[in-house]
Design an enzyme around this catalytic site. Sequence first.
Site, PDB file in Angstrom:
ATOM      1  N   ARG A   1      -2.186   3.918   8.045  1.00  0.00           N
ATOM      2  CA  ARG A   1      -2.571   4.616   6.804  1.00  0.00           C
ATOM      3  C   ARG A   1      -1.854   5.956   6.809  1.00  0.00           C
ATOM      4  NH1 ARG A   1      -8.304   5.377   3.715  1.00  0.00           N
ATOM      5  NH2 ARG A   1      -7.800   3.189   3.332  1.00  0.00           N
TER       6      ARG A   1
ATOM      7  N   HIS B   1      -1.966  -0.064  -1.778  1.00  0.00           N
ATOM      8  CA  HIS B   1      -3.148  -0.342  -0.957  1.00  0.00           C
ATOM      9  C   HIS B   1      -3.393  -1.857  -0.985  1.00  0.00           C
ATOM     10  CE1 HIS B   1      -6.663   0.313   1.267  1.00  0.00           C
ATOM     11  NE2 HIS B   1      -7.432   0.954   0.399  1.00  0.00           N
TER      12      HIS B   1
ATOM     13  N   GLN C   1      -6.824  -3.622   0.118  1.00  0.00           N
ATOM     14  CA  GLN C   1      -7.895  -3.423  -0.855  1.00  0.00           C
ATOM     15  C   GLN C   1      -7.842  -4.512  -1.930  1.00  0.00           C
ATOM     16  OE1 GLN C   1     -10.364  -0.834  -1.202  1.00  0.00           O
ATOM     17  NE2 GLN C   1     -11.084  -2.327  -2.688  1.00  0.00           N
TER      18      GLN C   1
ATOM     19  N   ASP D   1     -10.707   4.263  -9.941  1.00  0.00           N
ATOM     20  CA  ASP D   1     -10.556   4.915  -8.629  1.00  0.00           C
ATOM     21  C   ASP D   1     -10.592   6.423  -8.898  1.00  0.00           C
ATOM     22  OD1 ASP D   1      -9.963   5.500  -5.959  1.00  0.00           O
ATOM     23  OD2 ASP D   1      -7.835   5.005  -6.130  1.00  0.00           O
TER      24      ASP D   1
ATOM     25  N   ARG E   1     -13.763  -6.555   2.010  1.00  0.00           N
ATOM     26  CA  ARG E   1     -12.641  -5.963   2.768  1.00  0.00           C
ATOM     27  C   ARG E   1     -12.568  -6.616   4.154  1.00  0.00           C
ATOM     28  NH1 ARG E   1     -10.677  -0.977   1.608  1.00  0.00           N
ATOM     29  NH2 ARG E   1      -9.063  -1.659   3.051  1.00  0.00           N
TER      30      ARG E   1
HETATM   31  N1  NVA Z   1      -6.472   6.294  -4.381  1.00  0.00           N
HETATM   32  C1  NVA Z   1      -7.365   6.633  -3.299  1.00  0.00           C
HETATM   33  C2  NVA Z   1      -7.876   5.390  -2.666  1.00  0.00           C
HETATM   34  C3  NVA Z   1      -8.841   5.613  -1.530  1.00  0.00           C
HETATM   35  C4  NVA Z   1      -9.298   4.337  -0.918  1.00  0.00           C
HETATM   36  C5  NVA Z   1      -6.645   7.512  -2.301  1.00  0.00           C
HETATM   37  O1  NVA Z   1      -5.471   7.241  -2.009  1.00  0.00           O
HETATM   38  O2  NVA Z   1      -7.218   8.476  -1.834  1.00  0.00           O
HETATM   39  N1   CP Z   2     -11.381   1.703  -0.213  1.00  0.00           N
HETATM   40  C1   CP Z   2     -10.960   2.238   0.962  1.00  0.00           C
HETATM   41  O1   CP Z   2      -9.823   2.029   1.405  1.00  0.00           O
HETATM   42  O2   CP Z   2     -11.892   2.996   1.581  1.00  0.00           O
HETATM   43  P1   CP Z   2     -11.657   3.925   2.842  1.00  0.00           P
HETATM   44  O3   CP Z   2     -10.745   5.061   2.397  1.00  0.00           O
HETATM   45  O4   CP Z   2     -13.013   4.396   3.229  1.00  0.00           O
HETATM   46  O5   CP Z   2     -10.985   3.121   3.912  1.00  0.00           O
END
Ligand code: NVA
Ligand code: CP
Length: 308
Positions: free
Chosen positions: A102, A129, A132, A223, A291
């Site tokens: 990540r 992502h 997800q 989101d 997930r």
């Molecule tokens: N768009 C958000 C998703 C978090 C799961 C981010 O990148 O912070």
């Molecule tokens: N939706 C998601 O990826 O959540 P986290 O940021 O908690 O992993």
Amino acid sequence: MAALNGRDLLTLAELSSPEVQELLHLATQLKSQQLNLRCHKILGLLFSKASTRTRVSFTVAMYQLGGQVIDLNPNVTQVSRGEPVQDTARVLDRYLDALAIRTFAQDELETFAKYAQIPVINALTDLEHPCQILADLMTIQEHFGQLTNLTLTYVGDGNNVANSLMLGCALVGMNVRIATPNGYEPNVTVVEKARAIANNKTQVTILKDPYAATEGTHVIYTDVWASMGQESQASDRNPIFQPYQINTQLLSLADKDAIVLHCLPAHRGEEITNEVIEGSQSLVWEQAENRMHAQKALLASILGAEEF
Ligand code: NVA
Ligand code: CP
């Protein structure tokens, strides 16, 4: 049981439609415990951004497969002290069986994948992502019993989740509409890729009007308005995104049997109201649970798990 054996997952665009269908089928079988798989491998988690769902669901999925997880917190490895990605990747390659990353730049993920021969999985970048969206598609299929002849509307920021949703919907034959304010559209290259995958059989529509986008839709998704790394822009973004909030008024334009999804974490009162996220049409908790099942299927497929 070795469909994706040894492969990376950097973007959903590198999966074919049958591969996505197969992963969803496998995830459903694992969830219902019709199938038990074993894989005694070791997954590294290298997360430069916060995570609850992705971190825990990958960890539990791997444990349930009989494997192990090492949390490679960048702050306690040499990553935070500037060791080059090429070097870290070549070293981790010699210890681990797979690596879920990540981070911010998709380029960094690609460099890891280039220098590590082990499978590298995108656990969220600024661009995509994919894990997800596998869970999201599983949730939609579970609820409607199908994925075709459905429309998904995403309202809000044209971010990583929006980008991967376009690809995922195109891959499974769903129509997708993305409604964003001016200047916050999804990535242009990803839009083109999604349209190429959809091949005019389904529509990938980018629009400004959240009301037009929601009209008659089957799945309404949002989101946060400021993703991780964009927190300092939140106060500028909030008024711009206000018309894109999922509230009962917007939801009333969707199909009467529409479901509401959110990848979480949610900012109640911003992109979604408390009433809607806690309402009867919201499937966000099932979505979060999925997930784990979807990622277990992904890991099993990539790592060549065996039935026992
Ligand atoms: N768009 C958000 C998703 C978090 C799961 C981010 O990148 O912070
Ligand atoms: N939706 C998601 O990826 O959540 P986290 O940021 O908690 O992993």
